[in-house]
Design an enzyme around this catalytic site. Structure first.
Site, PDB file in Angstrom:
ATOM      1  N   LYS A 149       0.802  -1.228   0.000  1.00 26.59           N
ATOM      2  CA  LYS A 149       0.000   0.000   0.000  1.00 26.59           C
ATOM      3  C   LYS A 149       0.833   1.275   0.000  1.00 26.59           C
ATOM      4  O   LYS A 149       0.348   2.335  -0.440  1.00 26.59           O
ATOM      5  CB  LYS A 149      -0.937  -0.005   1.211  1.00 26.59           C
ATOM      6  N   SER A 157       1.109 -10.023   0.034  1.00 32.05           N
ATOM      7  CA  SER A 157       0.828  -8.588  -0.024  1.00 32.05           C
ATOM      8  C   SER A 157       1.034  -7.837   1.274  1.00 32.05           C
ATOM      9  O   SER A 157       1.103  -6.605   1.260  1.00 32.05           O
ATOM     10  CB  SER A 157      -0.604  -8.354  -0.517  1.00 32.05           C
TER      11      SER A 157
END
Length: 350
Positions: free
Chosen positions: A74, A331
């Site tokens: 992110k 992730s």
């Protein structure tokens, strides 16, 4: 499991009035984002996994975004967004809503630019994510995800304080930033002379998927792309099959807190519908087993949402031929110690 035939793409999405065109983000945007974030983001490794490859019967590569700055991919999109703001906009401050990884990405990027950041987070978000977001200097406002709408809270703060909203996935600058992960992946695979047959991506609102889809389309067009989502939050898989955006049933729960979007984003779905080959779904117990495997065998720490692609492989959710090369995104690694301990206790020999 929901999966489309491997040789075809999803159904053509139905147009929605006012929805963004699928070319709202271009490959040039990804290249510009890569240059913009180069000095701040980590070029995460694409690691071979020999033991896992032997176990599964095909070559597996691990894109370790859990080693990215703030512990997830992110940061890429958040920094790209803030870098594109004017100094005056940054001085007024930004607001974001997130269960934790986007929150940390925005807070860290804002700190680099000395911009005030207000983050709206669910009260039941992992404590480590709340603490880290505050640690980057952001103001954290907690809400009840089952009774309140984070979007409404964010819009109110924009109106009252003049802040700029940094959306978690449905924004061209965010998608372009996340797409730098795909650019790296394609280049790293090419450097090792291992063309990517398939890529699996952890999917919430679809920003990382969309960015990687655009990168692969340009740099590795033969690669087939699949999303991985938790049970009850397989909105992207179902939407790909239906050719239109579908929502998840309200009230659902999953330990994969990073992947609990209510439905695919308008922009992200417009990009993904024509480029993603199918969607896979894993259970919470399968995600836990993958976390345990990653810790015990790969020596990597993953949060539940960051482990769903590994879970899909371990649970044989997709038929993959011997000799194929498959890359998966890990992730995020922002997991509370108690959650990791539970996964290890429940899966002593993954």
């Amino acid at each position: 499991m929901t999966s489309l035939p491997p040789s075809t793409h999803a159904a053509t999405p139905q147009a929605t009035p006012g929805s963004p065109p699928p070319d709202s983000v271009t490959f040039a945007d990804l290249e510009a984002a890569r240059q913009r974030i180069a000095e701040k983001a980590v070029v995460t490794p694409l690691l071979p996994a020999p033991e896992l490859s032997e176990r599964l019967g095909y070559r597996v590569l691990l894109k370790c975004e859990n080693l990215q700055r703030t512990g997830s991919f992110k940061f890429r999109g958040a920094y790209n967004f803030l870098a594109g703001m004017t100094p005056e906009q940054r001085a007024r401050g930004v607001v974001a809503y997130s269960s934790g990884n986007h929150a940390q990405g925005v807070a860290a990027a804002a700190a680099i630019f000395s911009a005030p950041a207000t983050i709206v987070m669910p009260a039941d978000a992992p404590a480590i994510k709340i603490a880290k977001t505050r640690g980057y200097g952001a103001e954290v406002l907690l809400y009840d995800r089952y009774r309140e709408e984070r979007e409404a809270i964010g819009e109110k703060l924009v109106a009252e304080r003049g802040l700029t909203l940094v959306r978690p996935y449905d924004d061209p600058r965010i998608v372009a930033g996340q797409g730098t992960c795909g650019l790296e992946m394609a280049a790293q695979a090419e450097a090792t002379r291992q063309p990517l047959d398939r890529v699996l991506v952890c999917c919430g609102g679809g920003g990382l998927t969309a960015g990687i889809a655009l990168a692969l389309e340009a740099r590795s067009p033969q690669t087939r792309l699949y999303t991985c989502e938790p049970t009850g939050f397989d909105d992207t898989a179902r939407s790909l099959s239906a050719g239109r955006r579908l929502s998840n049933a309200p009230g659902g729960r999953s330990i994969c807190d990073a992947l609990l979007a209510a439905q695919p984003g308008e922009l992200t779905f417009a990009i993904n519908a024509a480029r993603v080959s199918g969607g896979l779904t894993v259970t919470d117990s399968e995600a836990e087993a993958a976390m345990s495997y990653a810790f015990r065998r790969l020596k990597l720490v993953l949060e539940p949402g960051g482990a769903v692609c590994l879970a899909a492989l371990l649970a044989n959710k997709l038929e993959i031929g011997a000799g194929e090369t498959v890359a998966i995104t890990l992730s995020g690694g922002n997991v509370d110690p108690a959650r990791l301990a539970s996964a290890l206790e429940n899966n002593p020999d993954p």
